[in-house]
Motif scaffolding. Structure first.
Motif, PDB file in Angstrom:
ATOM      1  N   HIS A  73       0.840  -1.184   0.000  1.00 20.21           N
ATOM      2  CA  HIS A  73       0.000   0.000   0.000  1.00 20.21           C
ATOM      3  C   HIS A  73       0.865   1.218   0.000  1.00 20.21           C
ATOM      4  N   HIS A 207       8.358  -6.045  17.349  1.00 18.94           N
ATOM      5  CA  HIS A 207       7.080  -5.477  17.758  1.00 18.94           C
ATOM      6  C   HIS A 207       7.306  -4.753  19.081  1.00 18.94           C
ATOM      7  N   ASN A 208       6.215  -4.371  19.755  1.00 11.91           N
ATOM      8  CA  ASN A 208       6.392  -3.483  20.914  1.00 11.91           C
ATOM      9  C   ASN A 208       7.240  -4.036  22.039  1.00 11.91           C
ATOM     10  N   ASP A 245      11.011  -0.730  13.485  1.00 11.15           N
ATOM     11  CA  ASP A 245      10.019  -0.518  14.522  1.00 11.15           C
ATOM     12  C   ASP A 245      10.353  -1.414  15.705  1.00 11.15           C
ATOM     13  N   GLN A 267      10.817   3.770  18.751  1.00  6.91           N
ATOM     14  CA  GLN A 267       9.367   3.836  18.985  1.00  6.91           C
ATOM     15  C   GLN A 267       9.072   3.965  20.479  1.00  6.91           C
ATOM     16  N   ASP A 293       1.762   6.889  17.803  1.00  2.85           N
ATOM     17  CA  ASP A 293       0.624   6.213  18.439  1.00  2.85           C
ATOM     18  C   ASP A 293      -0.326   7.218  19.080  1.00  2.85           C
ATOM     19  N   SER A 326       7.758   8.545  15.024  1.00  4.52           N
ATOM     20  CA  SER A 326       8.192   7.238  15.501  1.00  4.52           C
ATOM     21  C   SER A 326       7.893   6.133  14.490  1.00  4.52           C
ATOM     22  N   TYR A 332      -2.634   9.804   8.310  1.00  8.94           N
ATOM     23  CA  TYR A 332      -3.552  10.145   9.401  1.00  8.94           C
ATOM     24  C   TYR A 332      -2.913  11.044  10.464  1.00  8.94           C
ATOM     25  N   GLY A 479      -9.804  -1.171   7.499  1.00  5.12           N
ATOM     26  CA  GLY A 479      -8.677  -0.274   7.203  1.00  5.12           C
ATOM     27  C   GLY A 479      -7.349  -0.778   7.735  1.00  5.12           C
ATOM     28  N   LEU A 481      -4.659  -4.026   8.155  1.00  2.00           N
ATOM     29  CA  LEU A 481      -4.350  -5.369   7.664  1.00  2.00           C
ATOM     30  C   LEU A 481      -3.380  -6.123   8.562  1.00  2.00           C
ATOM     31  N   HIS A 482      -3.027  -5.551   9.695  1.00  2.00           N
ATOM     32  CA  HIS A 482      -2.123  -6.259  10.615  1.00  2.00           C
ATOM     33  C   HIS A 482      -2.849  -7.459  11.210  1.00  2.00           C
ATOM     34  N   ASP A 483      -2.222  -8.620  11.149  1.00  2.00           N
ATOM     35  CA  ASP A 483      -2.905  -9.765  11.750  1.00  2.00           C
ATOM     36  C   ASP A 483      -2.003 -10.749  12.475  1.00  2.00           C
ATOM     37  N   SER A 527      -9.087  -6.346  16.990  1.00  2.00           N
ATOM     38  CA  SER A 527      -7.690  -5.955  16.996  1.00  2.00           C
ATOM     39  C   SER A 527      -7.489  -4.741  16.086  1.00  2.00           C
ATOM     40  N   THR A 531      -3.340   3.873  14.902  1.00  2.00           N
ATOM     41  CA  THR A 531      -4.119   4.858  15.646  1.00  2.00           C
ATOM     42  C   THR A 531      -5.351   5.259  14.843  1.00  2.00           C
ATOM     43  N   ALA A 579      -1.322 -11.543  24.005  1.00  2.00           N
ATOM     44  CA  ALA A 579      -2.108 -12.756  23.803  1.00  2.00           C
ATOM     45  C   ALA A 579      -2.363 -13.531  25.107  1.00  2.00           C
TER      46      ALA A 579
HETATM   47  C1  B12 Z   1       4.575  -6.233  10.972  1.00  2.00           C
HETATM   48  C2  B12 Z   1       4.080  -4.811  10.826  1.00  2.00           C
HETATM   49  C3  B12 Z   1       3.478  -4.454   9.638  1.00  2.00           C
HETATM   50  C4  B12 Z   1       3.190  -5.429   8.517  1.00  2.00           C
HETATM   51  C5  B12 Z   1       1.853  -6.165   8.836  1.00  2.00           C
HETATM   52  C6  B12 Z   1       1.796  -7.579   8.296  1.00  2.00           C
HETATM   53  C7  B12 Z   1       0.771  -8.439   8.984  1.00  2.00           C
HETATM   54  N1  B12 Z   1       0.406  -9.508   8.364  1.00  2.00           N
HETATM   55  O1  B12 Z   1       0.295  -8.194  10.077  1.00  2.00           O
HETATM   56  C8  B12 Z   1       3.110  -4.467   7.290  1.00  2.00           C
HETATM   57  C9  B12 Z   1       4.495  -4.303   6.752  1.00  2.00           C
HETATM   58  C10 B12 Z   1       2.187  -4.892   6.174  1.00  2.00           C
HETATM   59  C11 B12 Z   1       2.696  -3.173   7.998  1.00  2.00           C
HETATM   60  C12 B12 Z   1       2.054  -2.137   7.359  1.00  2.00           C
HETATM   61  C13 B12 Z   1       1.804  -0.896   7.971  1.00  2.00           C
HETATM   62  N2  B12 Z   1       2.168  -0.490   9.180  1.00  2.00           N
HETATM   63 CO1  B12 Z   1       2.832  -1.711  10.468  1.00  2.00          CO
HETATM   64  N3  B12 Z   1       3.826  -2.644  11.811  1.00  2.00           N
HETATM   65  C14 B12 Z   1       4.245  -3.863  11.891  1.00  2.00           C
HETATM   66  C15 B12 Z   1       5.053  -4.057  13.180  1.00  2.00           C
HETATM   67  C16 B12 Z   1       6.521  -3.951  12.832  1.00  2.00           C
HETATM   68  C17 B12 Z   1       4.820  -5.334  13.955  1.00  2.00           C
HETATM   69  C18 B12 Z   1       3.350  -5.684  14.224  1.00  2.00           C
HETATM   70  C19 B12 Z   1       3.286  -7.119  14.673  1.00  2.00           C
HETATM   71  O2  B12 Z   1       3.032  -8.004  13.901  1.00  2.00           O
HETATM   72  N4  B12 Z   1       3.597  -7.364  15.948  1.00  2.00           N
HETATM   73  C20 B12 Z   1       3.694  -8.690  16.508  1.00  2.00           C
HETATM   74  C21 B12 Z   1       2.465  -9.011  17.306  1.00  2.00           C
HETATM   75  C22 B12 Z   1       2.696 -10.300  18.075  1.00  2.00           C
HETATM   76  O3  B12 Z   1       2.247  -7.964  18.216  1.00  2.00           O
HETATM   77  P1  B12 Z   1       0.915  -7.069  18.161  1.00  2.00           P
HETATM   78  O4  B12 Z   1       0.426  -6.974  16.796  1.00  2.00           O
HETATM   79  O5  B12 Z   1       1.137  -5.839  18.946  1.00  2.00           O
HETATM   80  O6  B12 Z   1      -0.130  -7.991  18.943  1.00  2.00           O
HETATM   81  C23 B12 Z   1      -0.025  -8.291  20.316  1.00  2.00           C
HETATM   82  C24 B12 Z   1      -0.788  -7.304  21.211  1.00  2.00           C
HETATM   83  O7  B12 Z   1      -0.909  -6.010  20.658  1.00  2.00           O
HETATM   84  C25 B12 Z   1      -2.084  -7.978  21.495  1.00  2.00           C
HETATM   85  N5  B12 Z   1      -3.212  -7.849  20.582  1.00  2.00           N
HETATM   86  C26 B12 Z   1      -3.256  -7.677  19.267  1.00  2.00           C
HETATM   87  N6  B12 Z   1      -4.510  -7.693  18.825  1.00  2.00           N
HETATM   88  C27 B12 Z   1      -5.296  -7.880  19.881  1.00  2.00           C
HETATM   89  C28 B12 Z   1      -6.679  -7.972  19.998  1.00  2.00           C
HETATM   90  C29 B12 Z   1      -7.228  -8.190  21.237  1.00  2.00           C
HETATM   91  C30 B12 Z   1      -8.712  -8.307  21.381  1.00  2.00           C
HETATM   92  C31 B12 Z   1      -6.408  -8.266  22.394  1.00  2.00           C
HETATM   93  C32 B12 Z   1      -7.014  -8.431  23.700  1.00  2.00           C
HETATM   94  C33 B12 Z   1      -5.019  -8.169  22.280  1.00  2.00           C
HETATM   95  C34 B12 Z   1      -4.481  -7.977  21.019  1.00  2.00           C
HETATM   96  O8  B12 Z   1      -1.706  -9.341  21.530  1.00  2.00           O
HETATM   97  C35 B12 Z   1      -0.755  -9.597  20.486  1.00  2.00           C
HETATM   98  C36 B12 Z   1       0.092 -10.765  20.818  1.00  2.00           C
HETATM   99  O9  B12 Z   1       0.734 -10.674  22.070  1.00  2.00           O
HETATM  100  C37 B12 Z   1       4.534  -2.834  14.021  1.00  2.00           C
HETATM  101  C38 B12 Z   1       5.534  -2.337  15.058  1.00  2.00           C
HETATM  102  C39 B12 Z   1       5.058  -2.553  16.460  1.00  2.00           C
HETATM  103  N7  B12 Z   1       5.804  -2.019  17.371  1.00  2.00           N
HETATM  104  O10 B12 Z   1       4.065  -3.186  16.733  1.00  2.00           O
HETATM  105  C40 B12 Z   1       4.217  -1.815  12.933  1.00  2.00           C
HETATM  106  C41 B12 Z   1       3.109  -0.791  13.190  1.00  2.00           C
HETATM  107  C42 B12 Z   1       1.911  -1.453  13.793  1.00  2.00           C
HETATM  108  N8  B12 Z   1       2.772  -0.329  11.778  1.00  2.00           N
HETATM  109  C43 B12 Z   1       2.609   0.900  11.715  1.00  2.00           C
HETATM  110  C44 B12 Z   1       2.342   1.585  10.494  1.00  2.00           C
HETATM  111  C45 B12 Z   1       2.359   3.102  10.545  1.00  2.00           C
HETATM  112  C46 B12 Z   1       2.080   0.861   9.328  1.00  2.00           C
HETATM  113  C47 B12 Z   1       1.734   1.464   7.969  1.00  2.00           C
HETATM  114  C48 B12 Z   1       0.746   2.649   7.993  1.00  2.00           C
HETATM  115  C49 B12 Z   1       3.070   1.851   7.314  1.00  2.00           C
HETATM  116  C50 B12 Z   1       2.990   2.790   6.143  1.00  2.00           C
HETATM  117  N9  B12 Z   1       3.599   3.946   6.310  1.00  2.00           N
HETATM  118  O11 B12 Z   1       2.413   2.464   5.149  1.00  2.00           O
HETATM  119  C51 B12 Z   1       1.134   0.233   7.222  1.00  2.00           C
HETATM  120  C52 B12 Z   1      -0.403   0.156   7.410  1.00  2.00           C
HETATM  121  C53 B12 Z   1      -1.041  -1.017   6.748  1.00  2.00           C
HETATM  122  C54 B12 Z   1      -2.514  -1.152   7.120  1.00  2.00           C
HETATM  123  N10 B12 Z   1      -3.418  -0.532   6.375  1.00  2.00           N
HETATM  124  O12 B12 Z   1      -2.844  -1.790   8.077  1.00  2.00           O
HETATM  125  C55 B12 Z   1       2.725   1.624  13.044  1.00  2.00           C
HETATM  126  C56 B12 Z   1       1.379   2.033  13.582  1.00  2.00           C
HETATM  127  C57 B12 Z   1       1.474   3.340  14.327  1.00  2.00           C
HETATM  128  C58 B12 Z   1       0.142   3.830  14.723  1.00  2.00           C
HETATM  129  N11 B12 Z   1      -0.083   3.881  16.026  1.00  2.00           N
HETATM  130  O13 B12 Z   1      -0.679   4.187  13.935  1.00  2.00           O
HETATM  131  C59 B12 Z   1       3.497   0.570  13.911  1.00  2.00           C
HETATM  132  C60 B12 Z   1       3.165   0.554  15.403  1.00  2.00           C
HETATM  133  C61 B12 Z   1       4.980   0.917  13.710  1.00  2.00           C
HETATM  134  C62 B12 Z   1       5.455   2.215  14.348  1.00  2.00           C
HETATM  135  N12 B12 Z   1       6.759   2.416  14.379  1.00  2.00           N
HETATM  136  O14 B12 Z   1       4.755   3.082  14.770  1.00  2.00           O
HETATM  137  N13 B12 Z   1       3.050  -3.180   9.259  1.00  2.00           N
END
Ligand code: B12
Length: 592
Positions: A73, A207-208, A245, A267, A293, A326, A332, A479, A481-483, A527, A531, A579
């Protein structure tokens, strides 16, 4: 506020080499096109427009994407897209079709061989040629080039990649080799351009709370390429910046060893920049930390100004700091907030920095922190959950089956084997993930081994089970696609005996409503990682209220930028940080 731009790439390089230039430079590597257009008051059509934006905004350089991006994207204005190359079954790179989770480009040797790999010849370098000619005095070009690890897993799809690390590492190695080489060849082409002054290699490894995968893989497959990049940069006298990140403390020394001069974006939800500066500030310049964020996206321009002030006050003295978001300046980020970040850098960044403490640290948006959460582990005579932990983490299904048989034969109730053996084991494994002892692939593998073990003894173990049973519907909101995180939550919920229906990513509110109406789950889990998409959760809750279904289901929300306070504000019933905690909170919701 008007000001003279006065670009000077030496300023950038002095800061990068941990010195104090005349003022703190701006350090972002990507600003969304819509914001640039608004800043200029016209659309960006040519490289001249890019230069004009960077010049007028106060940058000392013009960043441009280069090489393989594999970006679903990404910024459509990037001039470095592949030409007519297919990257997925249903699209080509020029449309930036993303190698999605289950729709991937290379998941087998057969696909690897069949795929038409691009070469550096397929990338466009004309923008750098233009920059060689057009850059105003004092400015340089910064190619954004790297994305080796990220491209590998995006090519395979995250799930397949995590799997392959255990089951087909040779294929992973071949992809690293192919992609590393492609990016390196691109770097060599860039050496022909006089405009280039530094390289930013963006490769998200974390990730975080920690790295996505064990650092041994990064050391074996990714860092050797960056060593080679570092060598080229050193020879050319170019600056070299690493972007990742998340929380990457574990590999900070590796980054330094590759010859990187700077680290972006520190971050705030993942790393404390003051601590980072104390530990590594003598060897790395820090760029970033203005909170995407919260402050940059949800705050006011005055909040942004305060945060920039605070960063410059605490990290600027002594040099080695550049102000940046960050992650990147996304679409946005409110326009006025972007401007406030630029202006405040000029306003407060003049060296020597002697800014008094105005107590902003307390008023600017806080870093999200882990809630207090302890796994409760009950033991039972003759049954040790640690045995299941071992076999699950070893991915040893035959031994897991043998263990269950042994426990049943010794007279342990089947329901106890499940609840006090396997479910406890998954809780312990969740704790290991939380503490950074294991990484995402290990957690996924363990969850799968458990699920296969339960599947093997399905009738025996689940009959009259005392394990909490309940139904959950889960999805990533519209909107977004993170999964990876969502999938991990699902595995953990299933590991704790819950049944989950996964609605997937980018789920529209009407789909959530439909699922609650038709499937009558006990819990709805949402999930969001952005932001901008967090607010969709409130849209879903409102839609459920309008459909008269809000009281029919408990709602839990989570994701990297989501906080307990936000969850309460939008009317969710629960929030969890990760998780393992999600499983715990869902069980609590079910018992209410
Ligand atoms: C991998 C990643 C991507 C991948 C996603 C691939 C995929 N299949 O998911 C790709 C490269 C595609 C991507 C794209 C983008 N990303 Co991105 N991405 C990440 C990254 C590096 C890691 C996320 C991840 O997978 N973490 C690993 C999992 C295990 O952790 P988690 O997702 O946080 O989930 C845990 C908890 O949060 C919780 N949890 C999650 N969901 C839920 C739900 C419930 C109900 C509960 C209770 C708990 C829970 O439990 C999980 C497991 O312990 C983060 C950095 C970060 N610090 O998180 C940025 C991050 C999320 N991305 C970010 C951004 C900005 C983007 C883009 C906009 C980049 C761009 N400029 O184009 C695009 C947006 C795409 C879109 N429309 O969604 C920002 C978001 C900032 C914000 N607050 O808005 C982050 C935080 C990076 C940063 N430095 O700020 N990204």
């Amino acid at each position: 506020m008007t000001r003279e731009p006065n670009p000077d790439f030496d300023r950038y390089m002095i800061a990068l080499h941990r010195g104090e230039p005349d003022r703190v430079p701006l350090g972002d590597w990507h600003v969304d096109t819509s914001l640039k257009a608004r800043f200029l008051g016209r659309n960006l059509e040519r490289i001249e427009d890019e230069i004009d934006f960077c010049y007028r905004a106060g940058f000392d350089y013009v960043p441009q994407f280069a090489g393989l991006l594999t970006w679903p994207h990404g910024p459509a204005q990037s001039a470095s897209v592949l030409r007519d190359r297919k990257v997925s079954a249903d699209g080509d790179q020029s449309e930036r079709v993303w190698a999605g989770e289950r729709d991937n480009v290379v998941t087998s040797w057969e696909q690897f061989k069949k795929y038409t790999w691009p070469t550096a010849d397929d990338f466009k370098f004309s923008q750098f040629k233009a920059l060689d000619r057009l850059l105003p005095k004092g400015m340089k070009a910064i190619p954004v080039l790297g994305r080796i690890f990220t491209s590998v897993w995006l090519y395979m799809g995250a799930d397949n990649f995590f799997d392959a690390l255990g089951s087909n590492e040779e294929l992973v190695a071949a992809l690293f080799d192919k992609i590393g080489n492609l990016q390196y060849e691109t770097l060599l082409r860039l050496t022909e351009h006089s405009s280039v002054g530094a390289i930013v290699s963006n490769d998200d490894c974390a990730h975080n709370t920690g790295l996505l995968i064990h650092p041994k893989y990064l050391r074996k497959y990714m860092f050797p390429w960056y060593q080679k990049f570092g060598e080229v940069c050193r020879q050319k006298g170019w600056g070299f910046v690493f972007h990742s990140d998340g929380e990457i403390s574990e590999i900070m020394d590796d980054i330094i060893a590759c010859g990187f001069d700077g680290f972006h974006p520190v971050q705030p939800n993942a790393m404390d920049i003051v601590e980072t500066k104390k530990k590594w500030g003598d060897r790395l310049c820090l760029l970033g930390n203005i909170n995407l964020d919260s402050t940059l996206t949800l705050g006011t321009p005055e909040d942004v100004r305060s945060e920039v002030y605070e960063r410059i006050r605490t990290v600027g003295p002594g040099g080695g700091y550049m102000v940046a978001s960050s992650n990147s300046v996304t679409n946005y980020v409110p326009f006025e907030n972007m401007k406030a970040m630029f202006n405040a850098t000029f306003e407060f960044g003049k060296y020597p920095i002697q800014l008094p403490d105005r107590g902003y640290a307390d008023t600017t948006f806080k870093t999200r922190s882990r809630t207090e959460f302890q796994q409760k582990v009950e033991s039972l005579p003759g049954l040790n959950a640690a045995d299941y932990v071992r076999v699950f983490l070893d991915d040893n299904l035959p031994e897991a089956i043998e263990l269950v048989e042994r426990h049943i034969a010794a007279g342990v109730k089947p329901s106890d084997v499940l609840s006090k053996g396997m479910v406890q084991a998954m809780a312990i494994i969740g704790g290991k993930f939380q503490s950074g002892e294991i990484y995402i692939p290990e957690m996924i593998m363990a969850a799968r081994t458990m699920s296969s073990t339960v599947g093997h003894f399905k009738d025996l173990l689940t009959a009259k089970s005392e394990v909490v049973s309940g139904r959950v519907v889960m999805g990533t909101v519209k909107g977004d696609l993170h999964d990876i995180g969502k999938n991990l939550v699902i595995m953990m919920l299933e590991g704790q005996g819950l049944t989950v229906h996964d609605l997937g990513i980018g789920v529209h509110e009407s789909r959530f409503v439909e699922a609650v109406r038709d499937e009558k789950p006990d819990v709805l889990a949402m999930s969001a990682l952005l932001t901008s998409t967090m607010t969709e959760m409130k849209v879903v809750i409102d839609a459920l209220t309008n459909a008269g279904l809000r009281d029919a289901v408990k709602i839990i929300v989570g994701g990297a930028p989501v906080t307990a306070e936000f969850a309460a504000r939008i009317g969710a019933d629960a929030y969890a940080f990760d998780a393992p905690e999600a499983a715990q909170k869902c069980k609590e919701l079910l018992s209410k």
